[in-house]
Design a protein around this motif. Sequence first.
Motif, PDB file in Angstrom:
ATOM      1  N   TYR A 133       0.855  -1.184   0.000  1.00  0.00           N
ATOM      2  CA  TYR A 133       0.000   0.000   0.000  1.00  0.00           C
ATOM      3  C   TYR A 133       0.890   1.232   0.000  1.00  0.00           C
ATOM      4  CZ  TYR A 133      -3.306   3.556   1.654  1.00  0.00           C
ATOM      5  OH  TYR A 133      -4.074   4.696   1.781  1.00  0.00           O
ATOM      6  N   CYS A 135       1.071   5.343  -0.036  1.00  0.00           N
ATOM      7  CA  CYS A 135       0.181   6.450   0.338  1.00  0.00           C
ATOM      8  C   CYS A 135       0.988   7.662   0.755  1.00  0.00           C
ATOM      9  CB  CYS A 135      -0.751   6.027   1.478  1.00  0.00           C
ATOM     10  SG  CYS A 135       0.137   5.577   2.987  1.00  0.00           S
ATOM     11  N   SER A 139      -1.882  10.934   5.313  1.00  0.00           N
ATOM     12  CA  SER A 139      -3.065  10.089   5.493  1.00  0.00           C
ATOM     13  C   SER A 139      -2.866   9.097   6.642  1.00  0.00           C
ATOM     14  CB  SER A 139      -3.388   9.335   4.200  1.00  0.00           C
ATOM     15  OG  SER A 139      -2.342   8.443   3.856  1.00  0.00           O
ATOM     16  N   LYS A 180      -8.409  10.675   3.864  1.00  0.00           N
ATOM     17  CA  LYS A 180      -7.850  10.926   2.542  1.00  0.00           C
ATOM     18  C   LYS A 180      -7.362  12.364   2.442  1.00  0.00           C
ATOM     19  CE  LYS A 180     -10.776   7.545   0.123  1.00  0.00           C
ATOM     20  NZ  LYS A 180     -11.752   7.330  -0.975  1.00  0.00           N
ATOM     21  N   ARG A 393      -7.354  -1.279   1.132  1.00  0.00           N
ATOM     22  CA  ARG A 393      -6.465  -0.311   0.504  1.00  0.00           C
ATOM     23  C   ARG A 393      -5.304  -0.955  -0.254  1.00  0.00           C
ATOM     24  NH1 ARG A 393      -8.806   1.858   4.866  1.00  0.00           N
ATOM     25  NH2 ARG A 393      -9.116   4.135   5.008  1.00  0.00           N
ATOM     26  N   PHE A 412      -4.642   3.160  -5.791  1.00  0.00           N
ATOM     27  CA  PHE A 412      -4.053   3.931  -4.699  1.00  0.00           C
ATOM     28  C   PHE A 412      -4.585   5.358  -4.655  1.00  0.00           C
ATOM     29  CE2 PHE A 412      -0.038   1.089  -4.668  1.00  0.00           C
ATOM     30  CZ  PHE A 412      -0.671   0.206  -3.814  1.00  0.00           C
TER      31      PHE A 412
END
Length: 445
Positions: A133, A135, A139, A180, A393, A412
């Motif tokens: 994942y 990110c 977040s 987010k 996710r 993503f």
Amino acid sequence: MPPALSQTLVVDNGAYTIKAGFAKQGAGPDDCSVIPNCIARGRDRKVFVGSELDSCKDFGGMSFRRPVERGYLVNWESEKEIWDRAFLDTSSNLACDPRKTTLILTEAPNAPYTLQTNCDQIIFEEYEFGAYYRCIGASLVAWNDLGQDAGIPPTAPAECAMVVDSGHSFTHVMPVIRGKVYHPAVRRIDVGGKFLTNYFKEMVSIRHYNMIDETYVMNEIKEAVCFVSTDFNADLEKCKHMKKGENPIVMDYVLPDYNEGKAGYARAHVPRQGKLAMGPDEQHMTLGNERFTVPELLFTPSDVGMKQAGIPEVVMQSLEKVPEQFRDLLLANVVIVGGNVIIPGFLERLYTELRILAPAETVVRVIKPDDPIKYTWQGGVNLGLNNSALAARAINRAEYLEHGSSWVAKKFAGLPIPAGAGSAGTGGERSSASASHKKRRVSDV
């Protein structure tokens, strides 16, 4: 059949340091390893990779090569050297079997698509992680308790958080809504720890000793003596008119002596008595307004001619781009993370100026974690312990090989993916990825 995934590795891949550790019940800052994200070479031409830098005894004239430039991971050749020793070396406390591991990896906001695709290929084709994942670090900050239920890992991200991340390359202001990042309101200030250190080097080189080549030493001095002034003009006048011996702002920093194995340290100013104001074989510099004019650039970049606003003004500019119903919540949850927020006075100055700029009826709360450097990593641990949230996710290696990089980017980014998307027209993409993978393998040989 792919091997079962047995653990989750959280990696906050910063420009200055890597914060990494496994997501386990009860994991805290002490379980997080901080690894210098660099390859360094000393004046004796000895090379230090990643955590090997901790064993270095002589930092004089040391040069650094960093995989992350201007906030983005652009040099995987160097990064792979550091990762291999951290995650694949059996003597490392972070050693793991990537095929049985889920990886949570942070990236900078607004990263170019090409760099993201390259990162995905390295993760799945070079290291062959079982799941992954990618990110933005902000977040993960929302997965902390934000000072509300201390000690209780949250089961969902905070509804709203205004994350101010002041790191090595830049300072980012990022609203996070329902876990987010709200991209239209993300703002960047081109001042980070590297910029402050370089400015400090130039200032000291003009006033004291030539320290242009002593990046590491000057960074140590910056961390030891600098502070954010709550009244910049008053402190400037104090340094201008008061004698050094009477001015509480003035400090001495005794430079390290690597030949004798002595580390540098800060001390109260010792006025000059006769010819010497130092011990035998001791070099020091006396620092006055340098202590607060350097970090002042975080709040007034215009002092060095930059056409950018300071952090408080940028926070308010970011709020203007957020839907109105979230603005009060964001001001009540301003979270500061990154190495620069550790500078004494940063929290007080930011709160004071935000309170002036914000509407009188609005609650302003600025949260400084106990460990701002590891706070993003801690949020990643909380996400890693929430199996259902992480499964929604992350993607596994089989999905990557089936659908390709474009599908991964949409996943993503949280974009809607039509049923069956990726199965058509991705064969060329996979073959391209495989070709680049083979090229890397051949070049490695």
